[in-house]
Motif scaffolding. Structure first.
Motif, PDB file in Angstrom:
ATOM      1  N   UNK A   1      18.638  -7.886 -14.956  1.00 26.57           N
ATOM      2  CA  UNK A   1      18.690  -8.496 -16.215  1.00 26.57           C
ATOM      3  C   UNK A   1      17.429  -9.740 -16.192  1.00 26.57           C
ATOM      4  N   UNK A   2      16.820 -10.211 -15.163  1.00 26.85           N
ATOM      5  CA  UNK A   2      15.758 -11.106 -15.007  1.00 26.85           C
ATOM      6  C   UNK A   2      14.490 -10.330 -15.375  1.00 26.85           C
ATOM      7  N   UNK A   3      14.399  -9.162 -14.658  1.00 24.37           N
ATOM      8  CA  UNK A   3      13.338  -8.298 -15.007  1.00 24.37           C
ATOM      9  C   UNK A   3      13.320  -8.039 -16.257  1.00 24.37           C
ATOM     10  N   UNK A   4      14.285  -7.490 -17.064  1.00 20.22           N
ATOM     11  CA  UNK A   4      14.367  -7.144 -18.333  1.00 20.22           C
ATOM     12  C   UNK A   4      14.032  -8.376 -19.335  1.00 20.22           C
TER      13      UNK A   4
ATOM     14  N   UNK B   1      11.034 -15.597 -20.346  1.00 16.48           N
ATOM     15  CA  UNK B   1      11.864 -14.722 -19.807  1.00 16.48           C
ATOM     16  C   UNK B   1      13.166 -15.266 -19.070  1.00 16.48           C
ATOM     17  N   UNK B   2      13.474 -16.499 -19.666  1.00 14.85           N
ATOM     18  CA  UNK B   2      14.691 -16.957 -19.082  1.00 14.85           C
ATOM     19  C   UNK B   2      15.937 -16.784 -19.886  1.00 14.85           C
ATOM     20  N   UNK B   3      15.707 -15.797 -20.822  1.00 14.17           N
ATOM     21  CA  UNK B   3      16.877 -15.539 -21.319  1.00 14.17           C
ATOM     22  C   UNK B   3      16.813 -14.159 -22.292  1.00 14.17           C
ATOM     23  N   UNK B   4      17.990 -13.666 -22.658  1.00 17.15           N
ATOM     24  CA  UNK B   4      17.772 -12.272 -23.378  1.00 17.15           C
ATOM     25  C   UNK B   4      18.522 -12.700 -24.747  1.00 17.15           C
TER      26      UNK B   4
ATOM     27  N   UNK C   1      11.472  -1.268 -30.453  1.00 19.25           N
ATOM     28  CA  UNK C   1      12.155  -1.744 -29.554  1.00 19.25           C
ATOM     29  C   UNK C   1      11.802  -1.154 -28.123  1.00 19.25           C
ATOM     30  N   UNK C   2      11.153   0.209 -28.038  1.00 18.04           N
ATOM     31  CA  UNK C   2      10.813   0.576 -26.741  1.00 18.04           C
ATOM     32  C   UNK C   2       9.511  -0.393 -26.291  1.00 18.04           C
ATOM     33  N   UNK C   3       8.612  -0.815 -27.194  1.00 15.72           N
ATOM     34  CA  UNK C   3       7.597  -1.503 -26.739  1.00 15.72           C
ATOM     35  C   UNK C   3       8.121  -2.967 -26.050  1.00 15.72           C
ATOM     36  N   UNK C   4       8.970  -3.444 -26.864  1.00 19.49           N
ATOM     37  CA  UNK C   4       9.623  -4.684 -26.515  1.00 19.49           C
ATOM     38  C   UNK C   4      10.440  -4.626 -25.284  1.00 19.49           C
ATOM     39  N   UNK C   5      10.886  -3.499 -24.915  1.00 22.22           N
ATOM     40  CA  UNK C   5      11.688  -3.381 -23.674  1.00 22.22           C
ATOM     41  C   UNK C   5      10.865  -2.831 -22.422  1.00 22.22           C
ATOM     42  N   UNK C   6       9.597  -2.616 -22.700  1.00 20.80           N
ATOM     43  CA  UNK C   6       8.580  -2.268 -21.905  1.00 20.80           C
ATOM     44  C   UNK C   6       8.615  -0.492 -21.732  1.00 20.80           C
ATOM     45  N   UNK C   7       9.312   0.039 -22.571  1.00 20.84           N
ATOM     46  CA  UNK C   7       9.283   1.246 -22.239  1.00 20.84           C
ATOM     47  C   UNK C   7       8.362   2.176 -22.851  1.00 20.84           C
TER      48      UNK C   7
END
Length: 123
Positions: free
Chosen positions: A2-5, A44-47, A64-70
């Motif tokens: 979750x922290x990485x995301x 990156x301290x919260x989702x 959404x793919x870009x935001x999630x790093x996909x």
């Protein structure tokens, strides 16, 4: 995980925000959260909630793919251009945000003051 995301999402948001020449306060206002909360999200301290995530993607013109790093940011062609209704300068956005917090008499005073800055010959 979750922290990485959260870090990945925050980095993508920061990159998209700077590409659009927006401040953290601009984005927070447009997605309907406090500036402090947006700052934590970007660091990156919260989702965000699903609803906030969707608004974030719309405001920052990212998938959404870009935001999630996909998906790399270079593949989203429309993300480089800011939405036309957000074309004003950062200074104007800050002034408008402050003006929205004023009471009626302060707005009248600001209007009188602004009228003094009109270019000569325009009315």
């Amino acid at each position: 995980m979750e922290k990485t995301l959260a870090s990945r999402l925050g980095g993508a948001a920061r990159l998209a925000r700077t590409r659009l020449n927006l401040t953290q306060a601009d984005v927070a206002e447009r997605i309907g959260i406090a500036s402090e909360v947006y700052g934590r999200l970007e660091r990156g301290h919260m989702l965000p909630s699903i609803q906030t995530f969707r608004r974030l993607c719309v405001v920052l013109s990212i998938s959404a793919d870009e935001a999630l790093g996909l998906k790399p940011s270079g593949e989203v062609k429309w993300a480089a251009e800011p939405p036309s209704e957000y074309g004003e300068s950062g200074e104007l956005r800050r002034l408008l945000r402050r003006a929205k917090q004023l009471d009626r008499s302060a707005i009248r005073l600001l209007s009188v003051l602004a009228a003094q800055f009109r270019p000569k010959g325009n009315g």
